[in-house]
Design a protein around this motif. Structure first.
Motif, PDB file in Angstrom:
ATOM      1  N   GLN A  18       0.898  -1.146  -0.014  1.00  0.00           N
ATOM      2  CA  GLN A  18       0.152   0.011   0.064  1.00  0.00           C
ATOM      3  C   GLN A  18       0.988   1.264   0.029  1.00  0.00           C
ATOM      4  OE1 GLN A  18      -2.449  -1.323   3.576  1.00  0.00           O
ATOM      5  NE2 GLN A  18      -4.101  -0.308   2.253  1.00  0.00           N
ATOM      6  N   GLY A 168      -3.559   0.463  -4.421  1.00  0.00           N
ATOM      7  CA  GLY A 168      -3.000  -0.834  -3.495  1.00  0.00           C
ATOM      8  C   GLY A 168      -2.657  -1.908  -4.581  1.00  0.00           C
ATOM      9  N   SER A 272      -8.877   0.918   4.025  1.00  0.00           N
ATOM     10  CA  SER A 272      -7.845   1.011   3.037  1.00  0.00           C
ATOM     11  C   SER A 272      -8.906   1.383   1.575  1.00  0.00           C
ATOM     12  CB  SER A 272      -7.438  -0.470   2.459  1.00  0.00           C
ATOM     13  OG  SER A 272      -6.566  -1.122   3.528  1.00  0.00           O
TER      14      SER A 272
END
Length: 318
Positions: A18, A168, A272
């Motif tokens: 990430q 990511g 995320s």
């Protein structure tokens, strides 16, 4: 027949990457001028933060980082890989494909290599095709990667989409195995309604949020159950349910209807955001790395989204 009967393939190692930049909901409002706030976003989709790639990061660089970590965790050299599959809808170049460039960066010699684009179900599609290649004898060791730089297709004036997406990558090393540890894939699509989630002519991702939500909450749980049935695993025997990280309310709804009462439910979207093809391997790798899932347990992976496509399979955790 259980999916563990007979020769086949297994996941030998996982990795993820990430970007360093964390973007909160307040950052979207204050730095990007999005007409939104933290409470509104958390209430509707459950996201608190997401990661945005820097100018020197793209789908290729993130794929290489995640794949390198997966190879290290599997204890396998890049030279042993003979197939590379990258699931993405945001390649930095259409040609050459990302998979071939990943192979070159990692020093993988002359592998089969291809990209696959089924958006948010892409990793499950990629995993299935790699398993099929290994079972058929066309490959012995595969890298399957899901990676996205969705910030390159985001319109920050459209708060219905820009609050959702992020960047990511996640990767899995898949090897031949005496016991098949990747269950039969359940995959399909609903093409006539595919335009409810698309990249428009201006190059921006658009979606009809309510239409996608209704489709996900009314149509998908039976497909997830079928994936379990094909593997011969009851939902209550799952130790993990790793769905595409689209929306916390969608995740919880499918999990409840599935009956995965003893499973860890991946909710990586909270920290995320929605990373499309990357979301399943990213969430899975993080859970394994943190020691939250038992090696050898059954996990259901289930992707769904743009297309509209879906795909899922039960896997044995490395």
């Amino acid at each position: 027949m259980s999916y563990t009967d007979g020769p086949g393939a297994r996941i030998a190692g996982l990795g993820h990457y990430q970007p360093a930049r964390v973007v909160t909901n307040d950052d979207l409002a204050n730095e990007w001028g999005v007409e939104t706030n933290d409470a509104w976003i958390q209430d509707r989709v459950g996201i608190k933060a997401r990661r945005f790639a820097g100018p020197d990061e793209d789908t290729l660089t993130m794929s290489v980082a995640a794949a390198g970590k997966a190879l290290a965790n599997a204890g396998i050299e890049a030279t042993d890989v003979d197939l590379v599959v990258v699931a993405t809808l945001t390649p930095p170049t259409m040609l050459p494909n990302v998979a071939s460039q990943v192979a070159a960066r990692l020093g993988i010699n002359a592998p089969g290599s291809y990209d696959i684009n089924t958006a948010c179900s892409g990793f499950s599609y990629g995993l299935a095709t790699a398993q099929h290649a290994i079972t058929a004898g066309a490959a012995k060791t595969a890298l399957v990667i899901g990676a996205e730089k969705l910030t390159q297709v985001m319109d920050f004036t459209d708060r219905t989409t820009c609050i959702l997406f992020a960047d990511g990558a996640g990767a899995a090393v898949v090897t031949a195995s005496a016991r098949n540890a990747i269950g039969p894939v359940l995959w399909g699509s609903d093409g006539p309604r595919g335009d409810v989630l698309e990249i428009d002519d201006a190059g921006y991702i658009r979606q009809e949020g309510q239409a996608v939500f209704r489709w996900a909450t009314t149509k998908l749980a039976p497909f997830a159950l079928q994936a379990c049935e094909r593997a011969g695993v009851a939902p209550e025997d799952l130790v993990a349910f790793i769905p595409h990280q689209a929306n916390v309310r969608i995740i919880d709804h499918i999990a409840k209807r599935l009956g995965a009462t003893n499973a860890v439910i991946a909710r990586d979207i909270i920290e995320s955001g929605n990373t499309s093809s990357a979301s399943i391997p990213l969430a899975l790798s993080k859970l394994v790395e943190r020691g939250e899932l038992p090696s050898g347990g059954h996990a259901l992976l289930f992707g769904f989204g743009g297309g509209l496509t879906y795909a899922g399979q039960v896997v044995t955790l490395p």
